[in-house]
Design an enzyme around this catalytic site. Structure first.
Site, PDB file in Angstrom:
ATOM      1  N   ASP A  34      -7.184  31.004 -17.259  1.00  0.00           N
ATOM      2  CA  ASP A  34      -5.938  30.208 -17.283  1.00  0.00           C
ATOM      3  C   ASP A  34      -6.024  28.979 -16.377  1.00  0.00           C
ATOM      4  O   ASP A  34      -5.021  28.348 -16.070  1.00  0.00           O
ATOM      5  CB  ASP A  34      -4.752  31.077 -16.882  1.00  0.00           C
ATOM      6  CG  ASP A  34      -4.916  31.644 -15.477  1.00  0.00           C
ATOM      7  OD1 ASP A  34      -5.932  31.312 -14.817  1.00  0.00           O
ATOM      8  OD2 ASP A  34      -4.043  32.408 -15.025  1.00  0.00           O
ATOM      9  N   GLU A  36      -6.669  28.811 -13.182  1.00  0.00           N
ATOM     10  CA  GLU A  36      -6.453  28.980 -11.743  1.00  0.00           C
ATOM     11  C   GLU A  36      -7.820  29.046 -11.068  1.00  0.00           C
ATOM     12  O   GLU A  36      -8.813  29.467 -11.662  1.00  0.00           O
ATOM     13  CB  GLU A  36      -5.649  30.262 -11.473  1.00  0.00           C
ATOM     14  CG  GLU A  36      -4.178  30.067 -11.758  1.00  0.00           C
ATOM     15  CD  GLU A  36      -3.329  31.265 -11.347  1.00  0.00           C
ATOM     16  OE1 GLU A  36      -3.880  32.296 -10.908  1.00  0.00           O
ATOM     17  OE2 GLU A  36      -2.097  31.168 -11.489  1.00  0.00           O
ATOM     18  N   HIS A 124      -4.583   6.100   6.514  1.00  0.00           N
ATOM     19  CA  HIS A 124      -3.784   4.922   6.185  1.00  0.00           C
ATOM     20  C   HIS A 124      -2.995   4.439   7.417  1.00  0.00           C
ATOM     21  O   HIS A 124      -2.958   3.252   7.710  1.00  0.00           O
ATOM     22  CB  HIS A 124      -2.866   5.269   5.022  1.00  0.00           C
ATOM     23  CG  HIS A 124      -2.076   4.104   4.566  1.00  0.00           C
ATOM     24  ND1 HIS A 124      -2.670   2.928   4.159  1.00  0.00           N
ATOM     25  CD2 HIS A 124      -0.743   3.910   4.468  1.00  0.00           C
ATOM     26  CE1 HIS A 124      -1.727   2.072   3.826  1.00  0.00           C
ATOM     27  NE2 HIS A 124      -0.563   2.635   4.013  1.00  0.00           N
ATOM     28  N   LYS A 184       0.077 -10.648   3.656  1.00  0.00           N
ATOM     29  CA  LYS A 184       0.451  -9.884   2.466  1.00  0.00           C
ATOM     30  C   LYS A 184       1.880  -9.339   2.589  1.00  0.00           C
ATOM     31  O   LYS A 184       2.263  -8.809   3.619  1.00  0.00           O
ATOM     32  CB  LYS A 184      -0.542  -8.716   2.299  1.00  0.00           C
ATOM     33  CG  LYS A 184      -0.132  -7.668   1.288  1.00  0.00           C
ATOM     34  CD  LYS A 184      -1.264  -6.679   1.045  1.00  0.00           C
ATOM     35  CE  LYS A 184      -0.796  -5.251   1.068  1.00  0.00           C
ATOM     36  NZ  LYS A 184      -1.846  -4.271   0.806  1.00  0.00           N
ATOM     37  N   THR A 218      -4.342  -5.694  -4.290  1.00  0.00           N
ATOM     38  CA  THR A 218      -4.427  -6.386  -2.994  1.00  0.00           C
ATOM     39  C   THR A 218      -5.711  -7.193  -2.905  1.00  0.00           C
ATOM     40  O   THR A 218      -5.706  -8.380  -2.563  1.00  0.00           O
ATOM     41  CB  THR A 218      -4.390  -5.343  -1.847  1.00  0.00           C
ATOM     42  OG1 THR A 218      -3.192  -4.581  -1.973  1.00  0.00           O
ATOM     43  CG2 THR A 218      -4.460  -5.995  -0.488  1.00  0.00           C
TER      44      THR A 218
HETATM   45  C1  R5P Z   1      -2.089  -0.846   2.155  1.00  0.00           C
HETATM   46  O1  R5P Z   1      -1.469  -0.946   3.208  1.00  0.00           O
HETATM   47  C2  R5P Z   1      -3.496  -0.383   2.091  1.00  0.00           C
HETATM   48  O2  R5P Z   1      -4.196  -0.686   3.259  1.00  0.00           O
HETATM   49  C3  R5P Z   1      -4.220  -0.988   0.899  1.00  0.00           C
HETATM   50  O3  R5P Z   1      -4.229  -2.408   1.059  1.00  0.00           O
HETATM   51  C4  R5P Z   1      -3.562  -0.630  -0.382  1.00  0.00           C
HETATM   52  O4  R5P Z   1      -3.318   0.750  -0.471  1.00  0.00           O
HETATM   53  C5  R5P Z   1      -4.402  -1.081  -1.550  1.00  0.00           C
HETATM   54  O5  R5P Z   1      -3.725  -0.765  -2.740  1.00  0.00           O
HETATM   55  P1  R5P Z   1      -4.001  -1.554  -4.067  1.00  0.00           P
HETATM   56  O6  R5P Z   1      -5.491  -1.530  -4.317  1.00  0.00           O
HETATM   57  O7  R5P Z   1      -3.237  -0.785  -5.116  1.00  0.00           O
HETATM   58  O8  R5P Z   1      -3.492  -2.951  -3.904  1.00  0.00           O
END
Ligand code: R5P
Length: 287
Positions: A34, A36, A124, A184, A218
């Site tokens: 299943d 798991e 992060h 940004k 980004t």
């Molecule tokens: C944001 O604060 C992180 O450091 C990265 O810049 C972000 O998670 C990148 O995400 P994405 O590739 O979707 O722009």
């Protein structure tokens, strides 16, 4: 110390086991009909210090980590260190709107149940370490990424936002070049604005360094800005390469000359190993 590698991080575990001269523990991991998960620790780890290495992404790897932690605890391990090369859910680290969970805390709470120590890689946000109920520390892949970039005639290391400036600074010190950042603004989960800034990028080889590349938005915007400023080559480097959806296509069409990630999440771009950084953190220090 004994080492267990979850299926998401087996190669990191093997590498670390060789460097630390710590034996790998044999395990079985398979699926019931299943779907798991079934795991079993085959070697005797009673009264031993066991390090379990597992990236907690995607979700199925979180369950595998919980089961391995429980198996090791049930087998009577004396100490459990959990090493998380990439900690998923780190970006939901607060309640952005009423009714939301603090996902990073929810996962950290559960990991803390069967752990004595947790090691994360380029989280992060560093304050996520405080979400764990046991001592938690951070390990950085930036020196490894910088060593990889050293042979590429990089003139400038850029952070895609001010918050990542320290990473760019650390890398630039190792490479021996300048560092700066882009401006940004995040509009929502998928929309960001990279505002022009007076950068001197004309004819320069530039490396943009970030913790995560997810959708590639980004980095793609940063590359486009840099090209407007007359940059020559643009290398993009990150610790955690999620490369969601058409991220790679976006990065290549924006003009990335090379895409570099570590092996915290395995991909075709995992050109840099995280094991040396973990080894530096875990190896016995001279008295
Ligand atoms: C944001 O604060 C992180 O450091 C990265 O810049 C972000 O998670 C990148 O995400 P994405 O590739 O979707 O722009």
């Amino acid at each position: 110390m004994y080492i267990i590698g979850g299926t998401a991080s087996e190669s990191i575990a093997r590498d670390l086991s060789k460097r630390l001269k710590a034996p790998m523990v044999k395990t079985i991991s398979k699926r019931f009909p299943d779907d798991e998960l079934y795991v079993r620790v085959l070697d005797d780890v009673s009264n031993e210090h066991v390090a379990i290495i597992q990236t907690t992404y995607p979700d199925k790897n979180i369950i595998e980590l919980f089961l391995l932690q429980n198996a090791v605890k049930e087998a009577g391990a004396k100490e459990i260190t959990v090493i998380i090369p990439y900690f998923g859910y780190a970006r939901q680290d607060t309640k952005f709107k009423d009714g939301e969970p603090i996902s990073a805390k929810a996962i950290a709470d559960l990991i803390g149940l069967n752990a004595d120590r947790v090691i994360n890689v380029d989280l992060h946000k560093e304050y996520i370490l405080d979400f764990f109920s046991v001592p938690a520390e951070s390990c950085s892949a930036i020196p490894e990424l910088a060593i990889f970039l050293k042979g590429k005639n990089v003139d400038l290391v850029l952070a895609p936002d001010k918050g990542a400036l320290n990473r760019a600074k650390t890398a630039s010190e190792i490479i021996g070049c300048d560092f700066d950042y882009m401006e940004k603004t995040r509009i929502d989960g998928t929309t960001i604005e990279i505002k022009p800034k007076n950068l001197d990028a004309q004819n320069k080889n530039v490396a943009i360094i970030d913790d995560i590349i997810s959708t590639g938005g980004t980095m793609a915007k940063s590359i486009k800005e840099l090209k407007k400023y007359g940059a020559n080559k643009v290398f993009i480097a990150c610790t955690h390469g999620l490369f969601a959806g058409d991220a790679i296509k976006k990065l290549v069409s924006a003009g990335a000359d090379e895409i570099i990630a570590t092996d915290t999440i395995k991909s075709d771009f995992s050109k840099v190993k995280i094991a040396p950084a973990l080894y530096r953190l875990l190896s016995p220090k001279p008295e």
